[in-house]
Design an enzyme around this catalytic site. Sequence first.
Site, PDB file in Angstrom:
ATOM      1  N   ARG A   5       0.449   9.849  -0.020  1.00  0.00           N
ATOM      2  CA  ARG A   5      -0.752   9.868  -0.862  1.00  0.00           C
ATOM      3  C   ARG A   5      -2.041   9.667  -0.066  1.00  0.00           C
ATOM      4  O   ARG A   5      -3.109  10.152  -0.457  1.00  0.00           O
ATOM      5  CB  ARG A   5      -0.647   8.808  -1.964  1.00  0.00           C
ATOM      6  CG  ARG A   5       0.218   9.255  -3.136  1.00  0.00           C
ATOM      7  CD  ARG A   5       0.378   8.158  -4.162  1.00  0.00           C
ATOM      8  NE  ARG A   5      -0.879   7.517  -4.490  1.00  0.00           N
ATOM      9  CZ  ARG A   5      -0.996   6.247  -4.866  1.00  0.00           C
ATOM     10  NH1 ARG A   5       0.071   5.483  -4.938  1.00  0.00           N
ATOM     11  NH2 ARG A   5      -2.167   5.742  -5.164  1.00  0.00           N
ATOM     12  N   ASP A  23       0.850  -1.192   0.000  1.00  0.00           N
ATOM     13  CA  ASP A  23       0.000   0.000   0.000  1.00  0.00           C
ATOM     14  C   ASP A  23       0.883   1.238   0.000  1.00  0.00           C
ATOM     15  O   ASP A  23       1.275   1.747   1.041  1.00  0.00           O
ATOM     16  CB  ASP A  23      -0.911  -0.012   1.234  1.00  0.00           C
ATOM     17  CG  ASP A  23      -1.915   1.130   1.209  1.00  0.00           C
ATOM     18  OD1 ASP A  23      -1.815   2.000   0.316  1.00  0.00           O
ATOM     19  OD2 ASP A  23      -2.784   1.177   2.093  1.00  0.00           O
ATOM     20  N   ASP A  24       1.191   1.737  -1.211  1.00  0.00           N
ATOM     21  CA  ASP A  24       2.126   2.859  -1.272  1.00  0.00           C
ATOM     22  C   ASP A  24       1.481   4.198  -0.922  1.00  0.00           C
ATOM     23  O   ASP A  24       2.160   5.225  -0.906  1.00  0.00           O
ATOM     24  CB  ASP A  24       2.819   2.934  -2.638  1.00  0.00           C
ATOM     25  CG  ASP A  24       1.856   3.122  -3.796  1.00  0.00           C
ATOM     26  OD1 ASP A  24       0.646   3.197  -3.548  1.00  0.00           O
ATOM     27  OD2 ASP A  24       2.315   3.177  -4.949  1.00  0.00           O
ATOM     28  N   THR A  25       0.184   4.203  -0.620  1.00  0.00           N
ATOM     29  CA  THR A  25      -0.419   5.451  -0.128  1.00  0.00           C
ATOM     30  C   THR A  25       0.073   5.764   1.281  1.00  0.00           C
ATOM     31  O   THR A  25      -0.082   6.882   1.760  1.00  0.00           O
ATOM     32  CB  THR A  25      -1.965   5.374  -0.101  1.00  0.00           C
ATOM     33  OG1 THR A  25      -2.379   4.414   0.868  1.00  0.00           O
ATOM     34  CG2 THR A  25      -2.517   5.000  -1.453  1.00  0.00           C
TER      35      THR A  25
END
Length: 1009
Positions: free
Chosen positions: A892, A744-746
Site C-alpha cells: 500500500r 504499519d500495514d502499508t
Amino acid sequence: MQEIRSKDISFDLLDNGAIGIIKAKDTMINQVKGNSYDGSLMNLYLRLTDDGGKNDYVPLIGPKSESDFFVNQNSARWEGQFLDISYVLTLNLIDNMWFWKINIKGKTKHQVDLTYVQDLGLGAESFVTANEAYSSQYIDNYVVKDGEYITVCSRQNQSQSGKYPYLQQGSLNPLASYATDGFQFYGTEYKLTDIPTGLIEKQLPSDNYQYEFTLTALRTPSFEVGSEETTHVFYAAYVDSRGSGNNSILLDFNDIKEKYSTFHVQSQNAKKVYSEQRTEYHPLAGRALTITEINKLYPHKEQIEEDTDSELLSFFDTKGRHIVLPAKEKKQERMTGNIIMAGSSFKPGAPVMATTQYMCGIFESQTVFGNTNMNILTTNVRNSLNYFKNSGTRILVKINGKYRLLTMPSLFAMSFNGADWIYKLEDDVLLIRGEASADTDQLRLEFISMKQKKYDIKVITQLELATLGENVKVDIQDAKMKIIPAGEMAKKLPKLQYTLSYEEDDVTLQLEEKEKEKYLVAQYQQCNKFGIVTGLQGHSNKEFDIDSERKKNEEFIANFVQNINLEQMQPEDVLAEYLQPTELIIKWYAHDALVHLMSPHGLEQYGGAAWGTRDVSQGPTELFLALGYNEPVREIIKIMYEHQFIENGNWPQWFMFDEYADQFAAESHGDIIVWPLKVVAEYLKQSHDITILNEPLSYMSLEDKQTTSKKEKLIDHIKRQLNYITSHFLPHTFVSAYGDGDWDDTLQPANSEQKKTMASTWTQELTIETLDLTSKVIAEFDEEFAREVFELKEKMKTDFRKYFMKDSVLPGFISMDAENKPHYIIHPEDKVTKINYRLLPLQQGILSNIFNERETQEALAIIKKNLLFPDGVRLMDRPATYQGGISEIFKRAEQSSFFGRETGLLYVHAHIRYAEALIECGYSKEAWKALLQINPISLKKRVPNAALRQANTYFSSSDAAFNDRYQAQQNFAELKKGEIPVKGGWRLYSSGPGIYVAALKKLLNYKKV
C-alpha cells in the site's frame, strides 16, 4: 429508474434525469450514487459570460436543470433552453466507451464554455461505497496536455479481484483546463454558497491534485454560440485492468475518434421520461453575526482563533464548548462535526445510541444503536462539501412562499454530546439544538424561532435501507413513527425498533418513497417551535430538557477525567499559555476515546463497528488504567479472550463484539497475538487482581464462526497464546515471524513470499516487553509458568541482539536467508528501499527497556536528526518510492496516490509513543512540546505551517499539502524545513485520544515523583 447499456457498460438513470450509478460489470465507475433530491455529482455545465465578465451557468442534467429527458436502449438525451440558447445533450454508449455530445445554438450571440464533471470510484461497489474518500486515495491520475487536447488517465491502484480498473477521459474537441479532485472544482466555500468555485473562476486550476474526492473536470475554451449549431463531444473509455503503472496514455486518441465516427445513433425509439422530481428547495445559510452579537452570546471567550486579517474564526467558551463561525468553515476541506452518544456509559461492549452532527445543517446522521455498521437508522454523509443534501435529518423552512433548506449556520456550538446551530435571518433568529440523553437511549432535536415567528416547516430524514432493509416498515400513529427493520438487522435483533416522537400536535407525518429511497417527512403548519425525540421501542424513555441534559453530559466528562490535575505543573515545566489548551483537549479527547470504544466509527471513517484487537488493547485500556478505572479493563480482557480462536490460539485483526460476533477478520498481523497478553499484564500490574486468571472463558471458532461451548480459565487461554507465539518463530531462532504485517500495514511486502522470511523489529521488541512484564505479574499465581515466560523472554532478547542489533541503527525489518543471516530492510545499508530509518523500532526499544543508556541516547539522536519535523515525528526519513501505483517493494505504501495518513508518514498515534519515550527518559519539557505539537487547539502558535483544522477533535495524521506523490518525493526536504503546510487527517476514530490522555497522565506522574 431507467437503464441503458452497451457491452460491459451500464448507466442507471434516475427519473429526474440524473446519473444513479455507472458500472462496468462489477466495477462502479462513479464515486457516489445519485439521488432523487440532489441528482449526481456527474454533470455537464453550460456557462455564459457577459460583456462585463460575469458568469451565469446551468447544469444540463438532473433535478437542478430544466431539461426534458429521453432514453432508449443504449443512449439518453436531454433537451432544454438557457436564456435564448437551446441545447441537446446526448449520451451514447459504444462498446466500453461512452460519449457526451452537446449541440448548442442561440437566437443571439453569446460567449459560452462547457464543463464536463465526472466523479470516480473505480472499484467494486462494496469497496467504493464503504468509504469514498479511501477509494479516492488509491486512484492515480495521469494527465497529459498535448497542444489543445487534455487527457486524464485514472487507475485504481488497489486490486479489485486481481484487476486495476482504468478510465480515460477527454474530448474530441480542444480543451482549455482541467481539475482532478472535487475540492478543486467545488471549492471549500461551496458549503456556504452552494456555487462551485470552478464555475466562478475563468479556468479550472489545471493541477493534478490527488486527494480524497477524485473527480475529473474538463473545460472547453470559450467560444461564440449563435444561430449556427455548434457541437462538442466529451468521451470516457474503460479498460477492466491496467497492469502497468499509470504513467502513459493507454488508449489511442485516434482509435477513440474513429470509434465515435463509425457509430450511428438510433434515437427514433427514445421515450420521454416524465418526472416531478425537480429540486423543490433552495439552500439557506445564516447571515453573518456581528462581533457585538457574538459577544452578547459569548461574553467570555478562550483560545480565540483568528485569520491573518483578524477575523474571528472559532473559540471555546468557559464550559469547554467549541464555537465555530462560517468564516472558518468555508476555508476548511473537512466539514466540522462531532459524534454524540447517549447514556453516559463506559462499560465495554454495551450498546449505545449515537448520531453524527455536522455544522452545515446536518442535524443528525448515521443515527444508530449498537453496531455502527449493521444497525444504522439514518443515512450518513457521503461528501465533505455537503453536496448531497438528502442524507441524515434536514430542516426546510418556508420563507416568502418557498421552502429553504437550512445549511451553513451563522454560528455552530459543539458540546461533548450535543450542539447548537444559530441561523440569523433578515427578521428572525432560528435556534436548532440537538442533545443526547445522559441516562437513556434517546436523542432530542429542537427548533425554536427566537422571535416567535411561525413558519411552515418540513423535517426530512432519510432511512438507511442498506441496514434497515428495503422492506422496512414504518408504522405511523398520531405523532409517532415506529421503524420496524427487515433483513439482517431484524434477524439478529428482532426486538430492535426505532421510534421518532414528534411533540407538537399540529404535525403531519408520512413516509415518502422516491426511486429506491425512503424518507420520513414531518410537516408542521405555522409553527415557531417543535421537538423530536429519537428512541427505542420498549426502552425506558423520558421527557428531557436540553440544558439540564447538556449539563449532565458535561459533568460526566469532567468527572471521568478528574484524576488528571494540571494544577500540579510548575511554571518551569510548561508555558502557562499552553496549560489551558491542554486542559480543554483532555476532555474532548476523552470523549473521542469513548466513542472509539463504545460506538466505533469516526467522521471520515464512518464504517467501524468492530474492535481492532490492537486498537482496543491500547487506547481504551491505557485510558482506563491511567484514570484508575480497572473494572472496564477487566471487561475488555474477558471480551477479547472470548474472541481467541480455539483452533490456533490467535486472534483476528478485528472482531465484532455484539450480536454480529460471527463477523471478524480471517487473518491478523504478526503483532496481534501479543496485545491481549499485554493488556492482561498491565491490568495485573495495576490491579493485582490475580483472580481474573481463574475466570472461565469461551473461545471463538475460526471455522464455525461461533462461540464455543467449551470454556477454559484465562490462564489456559494465555498458555495457548504462548504456544502460538513459540510455534511462529523463524526457523532455528526465537524471532517472531512477520506474519501478515505489523502496526504499519502499508509496508507489507509486494512479494508475499517475503513474509515467510521477514521479521518486524518493532513486534520483537513489543513481545519481549510483554513477556517480561507477564513473567513478573503472574509469578504469585503460577511460579513455574512465570519462569517459562521469563526464559522465553530471555531467549528472544538474546536473539534480538544477535539478529537486529549489529550496529547502532535498528532496522525496520530483517529478512533471514537460508543460512540464517539477517538482511536489513529500512536501514542505512539498505540499498533497495533507500530508506534509512524507521521510527517504531527506535522508540519501542526505549519503551520496552531493551536499550541501555548509550543505545537509548543514540536512538533519540537518530529520531531528532532524521525523523523530527516541525509538526511531529515521521514514521520514516523518506517516503516509499511511488511509480504510478505499481508495488515493487511495499504494497500500500507504493499504491496510495494520496500523500497522507500512514503513507504521508506522520501518524499521530506513533508520535504520542515518541512523547512517551521522552517521558521514559526523563525529558519532561521535550515530552510536553511533543504533546503540544499534536494538540489542535491554537496549534498554529506552536506549528507555524499548520493549516486550519477543527480544534476540538483528534486528527489521526498530519498530512503534508503536496498535490501528489511525485511532488512529495521531490520536495520532501522542504517539509522538514517547515515550508510545506500540513493538514489534519481523518478525525476522532482512533486509539490515539486514549493513548494521549494516558501519556499526559504519565507525564504528570513523572513530575509528581
